[in-house]
Design an enzyme around this catalytic site. Structure first.
Site, PDB file in Angstrom:
ATOM      1  N   GLU A   1       3.685  -4.043   8.608  1.00  0.00           N
ATOM      2  CA  GLU A   1       4.830  -4.767   9.179  1.00  0.00           C
ATOM      3  C   GLU A   1       4.622  -5.069  10.656  1.00  0.00           C
ATOM      4  O   GLU A   1       3.634  -4.643  11.260  1.00  0.00           O
ATOM      5  CB  GLU A   1       6.111  -3.952   8.944  1.00  0.00           C
ATOM      6  CG  GLU A   1       6.404  -3.807   7.455  1.00  0.00           C
ATOM      7  CD  GLU A   1       7.728  -3.131   7.152  1.00  0.00           C
ATOM      8  OE1 GLU A   1       8.344  -2.541   8.069  1.00  0.00           O
ATOM      9  OE2 GLU A   1       8.158  -3.207   5.983  1.00  0.00           O
TER      10      GLU A   1
ATOM     11  N   CYS B   1       2.208  -7.922   2.750  1.00  0.00           N
ATOM     12  CA  CYS B   1       2.425  -7.022   1.613  1.00  0.00           C
ATOM     13  C   CYS B   1       1.125  -6.289   1.250  1.00  0.00           C
ATOM     14  O   CYS B   1       0.022  -6.772   1.530  1.00  0.00           O
ATOM     15  CB  CYS B   1       2.863  -7.813   0.389  1.00  0.00           C
ATOM     16  SG  CYS B   1       4.528  -8.468   0.475  1.00  0.00           S
TER      17      CYS B   1
ATOM     18  N   GLU C   1      -0.265  -5.901  -1.663  1.00  0.00           N
ATOM     19  CA  GLU C   1      -1.109  -6.638  -2.621  1.00  0.00           C
ATOM     20  C   GLU C   1      -1.970  -7.664  -1.901  1.00  0.00           C
ATOM     21  O   GLU C   1      -3.156  -7.827  -2.189  1.00  0.00           O
ATOM     22  CB  GLU C   1      -0.235  -7.373  -3.649  1.00  0.00           C
ATOM     23  CG  GLU C   1       0.653  -6.472  -4.485  1.00  0.00           C
ATOM     24  CD  GLU C   1       2.024  -6.224  -3.868  1.00  0.00           C
ATOM     25  OE1 GLU C   1       2.112  -6.068  -2.631  1.00  0.00           O
ATOM     26  OE2 GLU C   1       3.000  -6.165  -4.621  1.00  0.00           O
TER      27      GLU C   1
ATOM     28  N   ASN D   1       1.153  -2.263   2.886  1.00  0.00           N
ATOM     29  CA  ASN D   1       1.930  -3.233   3.660  1.00  0.00           C
ATOM     30  C   ASN D   1       1.804  -2.911   5.148  1.00  0.00           C
ATOM     31  O   ASN D   1       1.722  -1.739   5.551  1.00  0.00           O
ATOM     32  CB  ASN D   1       3.392  -3.307   3.205  1.00  0.00           C
ATOM     33  CG  ASN D   1       4.121  -1.983   3.181  1.00  0.00           C
ATOM     34  OD1 ASN D   1       3.520  -0.930   3.009  1.00  0.00           O
ATOM     35  ND2 ASN D   1       5.427  -2.017   3.353  1.00  0.00           N
TER      36      ASN D   1
ATOM     37  N   CYS E   1       5.977  -9.320  -5.019  1.00  0.00           N
ATOM     38  CA  CYS E   1       6.890 -10.395  -4.625  1.00  0.00           C
ATOM     39  C   CYS E   1       6.311 -11.738  -5.107  1.00  0.00           C
ATOM     40  O   CYS E   1       5.145 -11.827  -5.509  1.00  0.00           O
ATOM     41  CB  CYS E   1       7.096 -10.408  -3.108  1.00  0.00           C
ATOM     42  SG  CYS E   1       5.729 -11.097  -2.178  1.00  0.00           S
TER      43      CYS E   1
ATOM     44  N   CYS F   1       3.048 -12.851  -3.391  1.00  0.00           N
ATOM     45  CA  CYS F   1       1.863 -12.109  -3.847  1.00  0.00           C
ATOM     46  C   CYS F   1       1.445 -12.533  -5.254  1.00  0.00           C
ATOM     47  O   CYS F   1       0.254 -12.581  -5.566  1.00  0.00           O
ATOM     48  CB  CYS F   1       2.110 -10.608  -3.782  1.00  0.00           C
ATOM     49  SG  CYS F   1       2.154 -10.006  -2.081  1.00  0.00           S
TER      50      CYS F   1
HETATM   51  N1  THU Z   1       6.263  -5.309   0.030  1.00  0.00           N
HETATM   52  C1  THU Z   1       5.006  -5.186  -0.446  1.00  0.00           C
HETATM   53  O1  THU Z   1       4.112  -4.636   0.212  1.00  0.00           O
HETATM   54  N2  THU Z   1       4.742  -5.683  -1.675  1.00  0.00           N
HETATM   55  C2  THU Z   1       5.661  -6.312  -2.468  1.00  0.00           C
HETATM   56  O2  THU Z   1       5.310  -6.869  -3.485  1.00  0.00           O
HETATM   57  C3  THU Z   1       7.066  -6.319  -2.068  1.00  0.00           C
HETATM   58  C4  THU Z   1       7.349  -5.950  -0.667  1.00  0.00           C
HETATM   59  C5  THU Z   1       6.552  -4.785   1.371  1.00  0.00           C
HETATM   60  C6  THU Z   1       6.858  -5.842   2.390  1.00  0.00           C
HETATM   61  C7  THU Z   1       7.665  -5.063   3.395  1.00  0.00           C
HETATM   62  O3  THU Z   1       6.776  -4.432   4.309  1.00  0.00           O
HETATM   63  C8  THU Z   1       8.350  -3.995   2.579  1.00  0.00           C
HETATM   64  O4  THU Z   1       7.663  -3.951   1.333  1.00  0.00           O
HETATM   65  C9  THU Z   1       9.814  -4.266   2.320  1.00  0.00           C
HETATM   66  O5  THU Z   1      10.019  -5.530   1.837  1.00  0.00           O
END
Ligand code: THU
Length: 133
Positions: free
Chosen positions: A45, A54, A56, A43, A91, A94
């Site tokens: 940000e 994310c 994935e 991920n 999520c 994704c």
């Molecule tokens: N996140 C992912 O990388 N994958 C997911 O399927 C769920 C959430 C990340 C997004 C964000 O940077 C952090 O987790 C918190 O939500």
């Protein structure tokens, strides 16, 4: 054939590069192609929050943008900074992104803590009735 354990290990390695200074929730993913190649993703940000990507989707976009078309499985591992790892289910966004590029009835989603503790799902279980044009 790349096994689930190997993919989980790759997801843990991918997580090392996670850039999550805001949520402090670090996620790693490892996407396996039919030819046995593994694309890692983490991920990423952003101070403006909504541009975050994310793990994935990072892995999927890396692979598709390199010409990959045939995918077998993805392993995902998450966890808050300073705590242990845990299974991080993809999520909804994704799940839909994966749905676009895989066969949801055979594609495996491996969610777990590490190479010893994980569960395997089919994408069709996690996203029934995904959207396709
Ligand atoms: N996140 C992912 O990388 N994958 C997911 O399927 C769920 C959430 C990340 C997004 C964000 O940077 C952090 O987790 C918190 O939500």
């Amino acid at each position: 054939m790349t096994d689930h354990k190997t993919l989980m290990k790759e997801a843990l390695k991918a997580r090392e590069y996670s850039y999550a200074p805001y949520s402090k929730y670090h996620v790693g993913a490892a996407l396996l192609t039919a030819s046995g190649k593994i694309y890692r993703g983490c991920n990423v940000e952003n101070a403006a929050y909504s541009p975050a990507n994310c793990a994935e989707r990072t892995a999927v976009f890396k692979a598709v943008s390199e010409g990959e078309k045939d995918f077998k499985a993805i392993a995902i591992v998450g966890g808050l900074e300073g705590s242990g790892t845990e299974g991080a289910f993809p999520c909804g966004v994704c799940r839909q992104v994966l749905f676009e590029v895989v066969d949801e009835n055979t594609f495996e989603v491996i969610v777990g803590k590490n190479e010893e503790e994980y569960s395997v799902y089919r994408l069709s279980e996690l996203l029934p009735f995904g959207f396709r044009l």
